[in-house]
Design a protein around this motif. Structure first.
Motif, PDB file in Angstrom:
ATOM      1  N   TYR A  92     -18.189 -41.423 -32.524  1.00 39.03           N
ATOM      2  CA  TYR A  92     -17.005 -40.614 -32.815  1.00 39.03           C
ATOM      3  C   TYR A  92     -17.183 -39.861 -34.120  1.00 39.03           C
ATOM      4  O   TYR A  92     -18.077 -40.159 -34.921  1.00 39.03           O
ATOM      5  CB  TYR A  92     -15.741 -41.483 -32.866  1.00 39.03           C
ATOM      6  CG  TYR A  92     -15.735 -42.536 -33.954  1.00 39.03           C
ATOM      7  CD1 TYR A  92     -15.327 -42.236 -35.258  1.00 39.03           C
ATOM      8  CD2 TYR A  92     -16.121 -43.841 -33.669  1.00 39.03           C
ATOM      9  CE1 TYR A  92     -15.304 -43.207 -36.251  1.00 39.03           C
ATOM     10  CE2 TYR A  92     -16.116 -44.823 -34.649  1.00 39.03           C
ATOM     11  CZ  TYR A  92     -15.696 -44.496 -35.945  1.00 39.03           C
ATOM     12  OH  TYR A  92     -15.691 -45.460 -36.928  1.00 39.03           O
ATOM     13  N   ASP A  93     -16.318 -38.881 -34.311  1.00 36.26           N
ATOM     14  CA  ASP A  93     -16.330 -38.064 -35.526  1.00 36.26           C
ATOM     15  C   ASP A  93     -14.882 -37.820 -35.941  1.00 36.26           C
ATOM     16  O   ASP A  93     -14.116 -37.203 -35.199  1.00 36.26           O
ATOM     17  CB  ASP A  93     -17.040 -36.734 -35.248  1.00 36.26           C
ATOM     18  CG  ASP A  93     -17.115 -35.834 -36.480  1.00 36.26           C
ATOM     19  OD1 ASP A  93     -16.656 -36.260 -37.563  1.00 36.26           O
ATOM     20  OD2 ASP A  93     -17.617 -34.701 -36.346  1.00 36.26           O
ATOM     21  N   ASP A  94     -14.512 -38.323 -37.124  1.00 32.21           N
ATOM     22  CA  ASP A  94     -13.141 -38.147 -37.626  1.00 32.21           C
ATOM     23  C   ASP A  94     -12.845 -36.696 -38.006  1.00 32.21           C
ATOM     24  O   ASP A  94     -11.687 -36.274 -37.973  1.00 32.21           O
ATOM     25  CB  ASP A  94     -12.903 -39.017 -38.863  1.00 32.21           C
ATOM     26  CG  ASP A  94     -12.894 -40.501 -38.552  1.00 32.21           C
ATOM     27  OD1 ASP A  94     -12.524 -40.870 -37.427  1.00 32.21           O
ATOM     28  OD2 ASP A  94     -13.278 -41.297 -39.441  1.00 32.21           O
ATOM     29  N   ASP A  95     -13.869 -35.960 -38.385  1.00 33.25           N
ATOM     30  CA  ASP A  95     -13.721 -34.580 -38.861  1.00 33.25           C
ATOM     31  C   ASP A  95     -12.625 -34.454 -39.918  1.00 33.25           C
ATOM     32  O   ASP A  95     -11.797 -33.537 -39.890  1.00 33.25           O
ATOM     33  CB  ASP A  95     -13.424 -33.639 -37.697  1.00 33.25           C
ATOM     34  CG  ASP A  95     -13.613 -32.169 -38.079  1.00 33.25           C
ATOM     35  OD1 ASP A  95     -14.479 -31.884 -38.934  1.00 33.25           O
ATOM     36  OD2 ASP A  95     -12.885 -31.312 -37.533  1.00 33.25           O
ATOM     37  N   GLY A  96     -12.630 -35.389 -40.841  1.00 38.62           N
ATOM     38  CA  GLY A  96     -11.694 -35.323 -41.969  1.00 38.62           C
ATOM     39  C   GLY A  96     -10.383 -36.045 -41.751  1.00 38.62           C
ATOM     40  O   GLY A  96      -9.618 -36.226 -42.709  1.00 38.62           O
ATOM     41  N   GLU A  97     -10.102 -36.466 -40.515  1.00 41.32           N
ATOM     42  CA  GLU A  97      -8.868 -37.219 -40.231  1.00 41.32           C
ATOM     43  C   GLU A  97      -9.247 -38.686 -40.138  1.00 41.32           C
ATOM     44  O   GLU A  97      -9.565 -39.196 -39.056  1.00 41.32           O
ATOM     45  CB  GLU A  97      -8.241 -36.716 -38.932  1.00 41.32           C
ATOM     46  CG  GLU A  97      -6.878 -37.315 -38.600  1.00 41.32           C
ATOM     47  CD  GLU A  97      -5.778 -36.845 -39.536  1.00 41.32           C
ATOM     48  OE1 GLU A  97      -5.613 -37.503 -40.591  1.00 41.32           O
ATOM     49  OE2 GLU A  97      -5.110 -35.852 -39.232  1.00 41.32           O
ATOM     50  N   LYS A  98      -9.235 -39.374 -41.263  1.00 40.51           N
ATOM     51  CA  LYS A  98      -9.751 -40.726 -41.358  1.00 40.51           C
ATOM     52  C   LYS A  98      -9.143 -41.665 -40.315  1.00 40.51           C
ATOM     53  O   LYS A  98      -7.932 -41.669 -40.109  1.00 40.51           O
ATOM     54  CB  LYS A  98      -9.490 -41.274 -42.761  1.00 40.51           C
ATOM     55  CG  LYS A  98     -10.257 -42.541 -43.095  1.00 40.51           C
ATOM     56  CD  LYS A  98     -10.055 -42.919 -44.557  1.00 40.51           C
ATOM     57  CE  LYS A  98     -10.862 -44.172 -44.916  1.00 40.51           C
ATOM     58  NZ  LYS A  98     -10.658 -44.547 -46.352  1.00 40.51           N
ATOM     59  N   TYR A  99     -10.021 -42.420 -39.672  1.00 41.35           N
ATOM     60  CA  TYR A  99      -9.700 -43.412 -38.644  1.00 41.35           C
ATOM     61  C   TYR A  99      -9.349 -42.807 -37.273  1.00 41.35           C
ATOM     62  O   TYR A  99      -9.243 -43.536 -36.279  1.00 41.35           O
ATOM     63  CB  TYR A  99      -8.539 -44.328 -39.069  1.00 41.35           C
ATOM     64  CG  TYR A  99      -8.751 -45.014 -40.392  1.00 41.35           C
ATOM     65  CD1 TYR A  99      -9.862 -45.821 -40.615  1.00 41.35           C
ATOM     66  CD2 TYR A  99      -7.841 -44.847 -41.430  1.00 41.35           C
ATOM     67  CE1 TYR A  99     -10.057 -46.455 -41.837  1.00 41.35           C
ATOM     68  CE2 TYR A  99      -8.027 -45.469 -42.659  1.00 41.35           C
ATOM     69  CZ  TYR A  99      -9.140 -46.276 -42.862  1.00 41.35           C
ATOM     70  OH  TYR A  99      -9.318 -46.883 -44.072  1.00 41.35           O
TER      71      TYR A  99
END
Length: 264
Positions: A92-99
């Motif tokens: 997965y990749d949060d792309d700056g939106e943690k968790y």
């Protein structure tokens, strides 16, 4: 970095989304999910890049939260050893939106989605939403996961129907040839109200249950059924095909027995 130019110049077709969720709007923020088919992590990343830089190129999202699950061949395995030769690789990749990426992945796991990439796009509206943002992310992800599963189930049903159609057409053609004596029109009653009408005169093809039997039959078109995602109807059609095959086999046995009697 991927760009519109790089995708346009690529010889491979661009990733195509399989479903998009409804938008959720909350205090200016917008959430929407998209699901792609992805059989490898590389395909998943390509889909994410395409969505981010091409599909959303003119309207960039603040976050493109992604997760993927792919069934891949284990290193050193050939695939001939059965299920143990494969493993599910996820990421997965949060792309700056943690968790957030982990939340999307958990939804995919709960829904049993494999060989797919799910991307939840968020356009930030200027106001912090707090924990409720994760509910929106999970809701959108769940919606496209369920649509993905429906489409996957439908594809399996249509493949089964196509196979049964081939079997049924072959059996009907054989029955038509057995029931034709080359000099007259003969009608043989199937069980369950199905009939075969054989017309040997000229080049007129035999009619089997109202369908002309030719050397190469035309497959039924299931485009409308596929679009409807009505898997219950598809399963009823499968049952009907299976019953028709049993009926034709039964009548075929009778026709073979009758032919053998005529030859003795």
């Amino acid at each position: 970095m991927s760009s519109l130019d790089s995708f346009l110049k690529s010889s491979k077709p661009a990733p195509k989304s399989l479903a998009t969720s409804q938008e959720i709007r909350d205090r200016g923020s917008i959430f929407a999910a998209t699901v792609f088919s992805a059989t490898t992590p590389a395909e998943a990343r390509k889909a994410v890049d395409h969505l981010k830089h091409v599909a959303h190129g003119s309207r960039p999202a603040t976050h493109e939260i992604a997760a993927w699950r792919c069934m891949v061949l284990k290193a050193g395995k050939s695939g001939l050893g059965g299920p143990d030769d494969f493993e599910v690789v996820s990421g997965y990749d949060d792309d700056g939106e943690k968790y957030a990426g982990g939340r999307v992945l958990k939804v995919m796991q709960a829904e049993g989605v494999i060989d797919a990439a799910v991307v939840v796009s968020r356009w930030y509206g200027g106001e912090m939403l707090g924990p409720v943002r994760f509910e929106h992310i999970e809701f959108c992800a769940r919606e496209v996961c369920r649509t993905f599963r429906l489409k996957d189930d439908m594809a399996t049903c249509i493949a089964t129907l196509a196979s049964l159609d081939d079997i049924l057409a072959s059996l009907r053609a054989e029955l038509a040839s057995l029931t034709s004596d080359g000099s007259k029109r003969d009608t043989v009653n199937f069980t369950e109200g199905v009939t075969v009408s054989v017309r040997p005169e000229g080049n007129t093809p035999a009619l089997v249950s109202g369908v002309a039997v030719k050397s190469a039959h035309t497959r039924s078109s299931y485009a409308a059924l596929e679009e409807s995602l009505d898997t219950a109807k598809a399963k009823r059609l499968i049952t009907a095909r299976e019953n028709a095959i049993k009926s034709v086999k039964h009548t075929l046995q009778k026709a073979r027995a009758k032919q053998q009697e005529a030859q003795t």
